[in-house]
Enzyme design. Structure first.
Site, PDB file in Angstrom:
ATOM      1  N   LYS A  55       0.842  -1.198   0.000  1.00  0.00           N
ATOM      2  CA  LYS A  55       0.000   0.000   0.000  1.00  0.00           C
ATOM      3  C   LYS A  55       0.878   1.249   0.000  1.00  0.00           C
ATOM      4  CE  LYS A  55      -3.934  -2.216   2.165  1.00  0.00           C
ATOM      5  NZ  LYS A  55      -4.560  -2.687   3.400  1.00  0.00           N
ATOM      6  N   GLN A  99      -5.053  -1.280   9.570  1.00  0.00           N
ATOM      7  CA  GLN A  99      -5.003  -2.644   9.025  1.00  0.00           C
ATOM      8  C   GLN A  99      -5.637  -3.641  10.000  1.00  0.00           C
ATOM      9  OE1 GLN A  99      -3.630  -3.475   5.854  1.00  0.00           O
ATOM     10  NE2 GLN A  99      -4.601  -5.433   6.312  1.00  0.00           N
ATOM     11  N   ASP A 122     -11.505   2.870   3.889  1.00  0.00           N
ATOM     12  CA  ASP A 122     -11.945   1.479   3.845  1.00  0.00           C
ATOM     13  C   ASP A 122     -13.458   1.381   3.684  1.00  0.00           C
ATOM     14  OD1 ASP A 122     -10.087  -0.544   3.822  1.00  0.00           O
ATOM     15  OD2 ASP A 122      -9.741  -0.520   5.992  1.00  0.00           O
TER      16      ASP A 122
END
Ligand code: NDP
Length: 303
Positions: A55, A99, A122
């Site tokens: 990422k 995460q 997200d």
């Protein structure tokens, strides 16, 4: 529209990242805005470390700022919430990703709830979930979870209008199955969401013009579950031993669909690896760009 049976997610994601890079450069040139993505990793989960590294690299390659925060496994919930609050208030940070999974001492829901919904790249915050399900547009448009967003981009590229098609989503998780179903409803599909209690799943699947598998069971979906000509999106990522009788201890990644057999029946199919997976990070960058534009009062580009 794409040709051939295989939907090449790797190539599609590369094209998307290129468009994001161009739009990011334009945003800087015209508005002096550089989108910033903060990724927070707690602990030393090896798979998570790989994701976070990828990422960060792809964020920088797209011309965005990448902020990495690595915290030790024993980090407490209050400490993580304090970092999230700091990132919420940092104008250089347009997107925040914590995460998952998190260590046991931290409530994932508490952390998701604490993220500013406008920076929730997200798309897991309850406000974005609600905006997605109510079909919010303009200032009320949701940030959409990255994996279903990537699936939808590939479906639209392949099929054009999805209106009136029968879609079956196998799996009802908050991160894939449910938001995928919402996106398909928005495109005027007739949607069935199947799960572990569904009766006669093969028959349900056979009704699908669009079949999305998000289960986590290697090769579960067989060729005779697929309607001839259907478009099959395989979200599953399953690690299985290579076929050498277990001698080498080596593993490989397979999807939820028996891809080789399904190819003979399906009209189009995403492979694993190289299908949905590469689209997920590309969509994270897309969401970061969208979030940055919205925070600056600029119309986000169509990607
Ligand atoms: P979850 O474990 O949260 O959900 C799995 C779903 O599958 C559940 O709804 C479950 O039903 C259903 N299910 C389980 N067994 C069966 C069965 N025998 N028949 C029918 N349905 C069944 O998984 P996720 O949604 O998080 O992920 C699904 C897969 O996608 C995994 O392989 C994961 O690794 C992969 N994934 C890939 C991503 C990517 O970037 N490509 C991103 C995210 C996930 P029930 O609700 O009844 O238990």
């Amino acid at each position: 529209m794409a040709e051939g049976k295989i939907i090449d997610g790797k190539a599609f994601a590369a094209g998307l990242r290129e468009r994001i890079g161009r739009e990011t450069a334009r945003l800087k040139a015209e508005h002096d805005v550089i989108p910033g993505l903060a990724v927070v990793l707690v602990g030393e989960n090896p798979a998570s470390q790989v994701y976070v590294r990828n990422k960060a690299r792809q964020t920088a390659e797209a011309g965005m700022r990448s902020f990495e925060h690595k915290l030790p496994p024993e980090t407490g919930q209050d400490e993580l919430l304090a970092l999230v609050e700091k990132l919420n208030n940092d104008p250089a940070v347009n997107g925040i990703l914590v995460q998952l999974p998190l260590p046991d001492q931290i409530s994932e829901q508490a952390v998701i709830d604490a993220i500013d919904p406008d920076k929730d790249v997200d798309g897991f915050h309850i406000l974005n979930v609600g905006r997605l399900s109510t079909g919010g547009t303009g200032a009320s448009a949701p940030l959409v979870p990255c994996t279903p967003l990537g699936c939808m981009m590939m479906l639209k590229d392949r099929l054009g209008s999805l209106s009136g098609l029968n879609a079956v989503v196998i799996g009802r998780s908050n991160i894939v199955g449910k938001p995928m179903a919402q996106l398909l409803i928005k495109e005027s599909c007739t949607v069935t969401v199947a799960h572990s209690r569904t009766r006669d799943l093969p028959a349900v699947a056979r009704g699908a013009d669009i079949l999305v598998a998000a289960v986590g069971r290697p090769g579960m979906i067989k060729a005779d579950w697929i309607k001839p000509g259907a478009t099959v999106i395989d979200v599953g990522i399953n690690r299985v031993p290579v076929e050498d009788g277990g001698e080498s201890g080596k593993t490989r990644i397979v999807g939820d669909v028996d891809t080789q057999a399904a190819m003979a029946v399906a009209g189009a199919i995403t492979p694993v690896p190289g299908g949905v997976g590469p689209m997920t990070i590309a969509c994270l960058l897309a969401n970061t760009l969208t979030a940055a534009c919205r925070q600056e009062g600029i119309e986000p580009p169509a990607l």
